[in-house]
Design a protein around this motif. Structure first.
Motif, short mmCIF file in Angstrom:
data_model
loop_
_atom_site.label_atom_id
_atom_site.label_comp_id
_atom_site.label_asym_id
_atom_site.label_seq_id
_atom_site.Cartn_x
_atom_site.Cartn_y
_atom_site.Cartn_z
N GLY A 112 52.87 50.61 95.87
CA GLY A 112 53.38 51.54 94.86
C GLY A 112 52.32 52.25 94.03
N ILE A 113 51.05 51.89 94.17
CA ILE A 113 49.96 52.57 93.45
C ILE A 113 49.16 53.36 94.48
N LYS A 114 48.86 54.61 94.17
CA LYS A 114 48.11 55.47 95.09
C LYS A 114 46.64 55.49 94.70
N PHE A 115 45.77 55.45 95.72
CA PHE A 115 44.32 55.40 95.51
C PHE A 115 43.62 56.40 96.42
N GLY A 116 42.47 56.89 95.95
CA GLY A 116 41.62 57.73 96.77
C GLY A 116 40.22 57.80 96.18
N PHE A 117 39.24 58.00 97.05
CA PHE A 117 37.86 58.13 96.61
C PHE A 117 37.47 59.60 96.53
N THR A 118 36.53 59.90 95.63
CA THR A 118 36.01 61.25 95.51
C THR A 118 34.51 61.22 95.27
N HIS A 119 33.86 62.29 95.75
CA HIS A 119 32.43 62.48 95.46
C HIS A 119 32.22 62.79 93.98
N GLY A 120 33.19 63.47 93.38
CA GLY A 120 33.07 63.87 91.98
C GLY A 120 33.12 62.66 91.07
N VAL A 121 32.09 62.44 90.33
CA VAL A 121 32.03 61.30 89.40
C VAL A 121 32.04 61.85 87.98
N SER A 122 33.08 61.49 87.22
CA SER A 122 33.25 61.96 85.85
C SER A 122 33.04 60.83 84.86
N LEU A 123 32.47 61.15 83.72
CA LEU A 123 32.33 60.20 82.60
C LEU A 123 31.66 58.89 83.00
N LEU A 124 30.66 58.96 83.86
CA LEU A 124 29.94 57.76 84.27
C LEU A 124 29.19 57.20 83.07
N LEU A 125 29.42 55.94 82.78
CA LEU A 125 28.80 55.32 81.61
C LEU A 125 27.32 55.07 81.82
N ASP A 126 26.56 55.18 80.73
CA ASP A 126 25.15 54.83 80.78
C ASP A 126 25.05 53.38 81.24
N GLY A 127 24.13 53.13 82.14
CA GLY A 127 23.93 51.77 82.62
C GLY A 127 24.75 51.41 83.84
N PHE A 128 25.69 52.31 84.25
CA PHE A 128 26.44 51.99 85.47
C PHE A 128 25.47 52.12 86.64
N PRO A 129 25.49 51.15 87.55
CA PRO A 129 24.51 51.17 88.65
C PRO A 129 24.75 52.33 89.61
N ASN A 130 23.66 52.88 90.11
CA ASN A 130 23.71 53.97 91.08
C ASN A 130 23.36 53.46 92.46
N PRO A 131 23.84 54.13 93.49
CA PRO A 131 24.72 55.29 93.45
C PRO A 131 26.14 54.88 93.07
N ALA A 132 26.92 55.83 92.58
CA ALA A 132 28.29 55.54 92.15
C ALA A 132 29.27 56.51 92.81
N VAL A 133 30.46 55.99 93.11
CA VAL A 133 31.58 56.81 93.58
C VAL A 133 32.75 56.55 92.64
N GLN A 134 33.74 57.41 92.73
CA GLN A 134 34.89 57.29 91.84
C GLN A 134 36.15 56.98 92.64
N LEU A 135 36.90 56.00 92.17
CA LEU A 135 38.18 55.63 92.75
C LEU A 135 39.28 56.13 91.82
N GLU A 136 40.07 57.09 92.29
CA GLU A 136 41.19 57.62 91.54
C GLU A 136 42.42 56.75 91.79
N PHE A 137 43.30 56.66 90.79
CA PHE A 137 44.56 55.96 90.99
C PHE A 137 45.68 56.69 90.28
N GLU A 138 46.91 56.45 90.77
CA GLU A 138 48.10 57.00 90.15
C GLU A 138 49.27 56.11 90.53
N GLY A 139 50.09 55.75 89.54
CA GLY A 139 51.25 54.93 89.86
C GLY A 139 52.07 54.60 88.64
#
Length: 149
Positions: A112-139
């Motif tokens: 019941g929850i939808k997920f997908g990955f994107t190259h676009g990384v928004s609002l990455l917090l300082d200190g988050f390890p690189n490289p980073a990808v973004q997992l979108e969710f909706e549900g």
């Protein structure tokens, strides 16, 4: 279909372990409900988050969109994961130079929850390890607070 990714689960998990809950950065009723409701997520969704090293009560960007007739609420947002995308469709499609939209055909539903990955990384917090990808969710997430939205 979820993109083929190379994820550093332990690197992601270490960041989330050290970071605070979403409600320490936002005290709105919707975020409070979301954090508590994550305990009620279907087991398959919890296992999916764990397989990526994500603690769904922490770091992510969470938005409540609307209340459904059944009392649940439609939520969406994203989490960051240490790793990179190898192949597969992006869940965000660029429609013009400055406009993109979430392509629901490029999302995968897990209990019941939808997920997908994107190259676009928004609002990455300082200190988050690189490289980073973004997992979108909706549900749809149950409303668990006694306080009404």
């Amino acid at each position: 279909m979820l993109r083929n990714t190379k994820i550093d689960v332990e690197g992601t998990k270490a960041f989330y372990h050290a970071y605070h809950q979403i409600t320490q950065g936002c005290d709105c009723i919707y975020c409070k409900n979301y954090v508590i409701a994550t305990e009620l997520l279907p087991n398959a969704v919890k296992v999916f988050y764990q397989s990526l090293g994500i603690d769904p009560t922490k770091e992510g960007e969470v938005s409540e969109y609307c209340k459904n007739e059944d009392g649940s609420h439609l939520y969406g947002g994203f989490y960051h994961v240490k790793g990179r995308i190898i192949s597969g469709p992006d869940c965000w499609i660029k429609t013009s130079e400055k406009v993109s939209h979430l392509e629901t055909n490029n999302l995968v539903e897990i209990s019941g929850i939808k997920f997908g990955f994107t190259h676009g990384v928004s609002l990455l917090l300082d200190g988050f390890p690189n490289p980073a990808v973004q997992l979108e969710f909706e549900g749809n997430i149950p409303w668990v607070l006694e306080e009404k939205a």
